[in-house]
Design a protein around this motif. Structure first.
Motif, short mmCIF file in Angstrom:
data_model
loop_
_atom_site.label_atom_id
_atom_site.label_comp_id
_atom_site.label_asym_id
_atom_site.label_seq_id
_atom_site.Cartn_x
_atom_site.Cartn_y
_atom_site.Cartn_z
N ASP A 85 5.51 -2.23 -4.88
CA ASP A 85 6.76 -2.96 -4.73
C ASP A 85 7.77 -2.18 -3.89
N ARG A 86 7.87 -0.89 -4.16
CA ARG A 86 8.81 -0.01 -3.45
C ARG A 86 8.22 1.39 -3.38
N THR A 87 8.69 2.16 -2.41
CA THR A 87 8.28 3.56 -2.29
C THR A 87 9.48 4.41 -1.91
N LEU A 88 9.39 5.69 -2.23
CA LEU A 88 10.41 6.64 -1.80
C LEU A 88 9.71 7.94 -1.44
N HIS A 89 9.80 8.32 -0.18
CA HIS A 89 9.16 9.53 0.32
C HIS A 89 10.22 10.57 0.67
#
Length: 182
Positions: A104-108
């Protein structure tokens, strides 16, 4: 006893001193130019890394965008990831989007950018930690840590990655298929 130069010998000594000073200034200027070029290259490559990491999360914010890879990769790019490999610029956007759409979402987040310059090429390495939120509400999260390595090259459009790969060091939580990755 003091020796005093007169006439042509005095003029030659003066010209020699002036020339020596000019050579030292030229040499110092050449060193400064090299240092500025290296700092500028390092900053540009660090910005390239940041652009790539941000795009991992935002590449599809406004719908599918097949143009973003041109801002990061060369035409002959070779990608190596735990999820697969890809060669050539064509299809890179789809390759990344297919991986991103599993969540649904990612944070790198990236850190420790190491750049080893060699003229118009550079070896690059940096660490990455990423959180992936599942489509079903996200609990538990899928977190990973590892590092990217590759080669960046200077192009007419600026620095771009030619060889690029991610090396997974650890993973926590269920992966894209709901099973542990490690």
């Amino acid at each position: 006893m003091t020796t005093t130069l007169e006439g042509p010998a005095e003029e030659l000594a003066t010209e020699s001193a002036v020339l020596g000073h000019q050579v030292r200034e030229f040499s110092e200027l050449a060193v400064l130019r090299r240092q500025v070029r290296e700092l500028t290259d390092r900053a540009a490559i660090s910005e390239l890394i940041d652009r790539y990491v941000v795009l991992l999360d935002t590449q599809d914010e406004n719908g599918f965008d097949e143009s973003w890879p041109r801002t990061v990769f060369t035409e002959d790019v070779r990608l190596h990831f735990p999820i697969g490999t890809h060669e050539g610029l064509a299809g890179v956007a789809e390759f990344h989007l297919a991986a991103k759409q599993k969540f649904d979402r990612t944070l790198h987040l990236s850190a420790n950018h190491a750049v080893r310059l060699d003229g118009d090429r550079a070896q690059v390495r940096f660490h990455l930690i990423a959180t992936h939120v599942h489509h079903d509400g996200g609990v538990p999260l899928f977190d990973i840590g590892g590092h990217y390595t590759g080669e960046a090259v200077r192009t007419a459009a600026g620095w771009r990655f030619r060889e690029w790969g991610f090396h997974l060091t650890w993973a926590s939580g269920p992966g894209p298929d709901g099973e542990p990755v490690m």
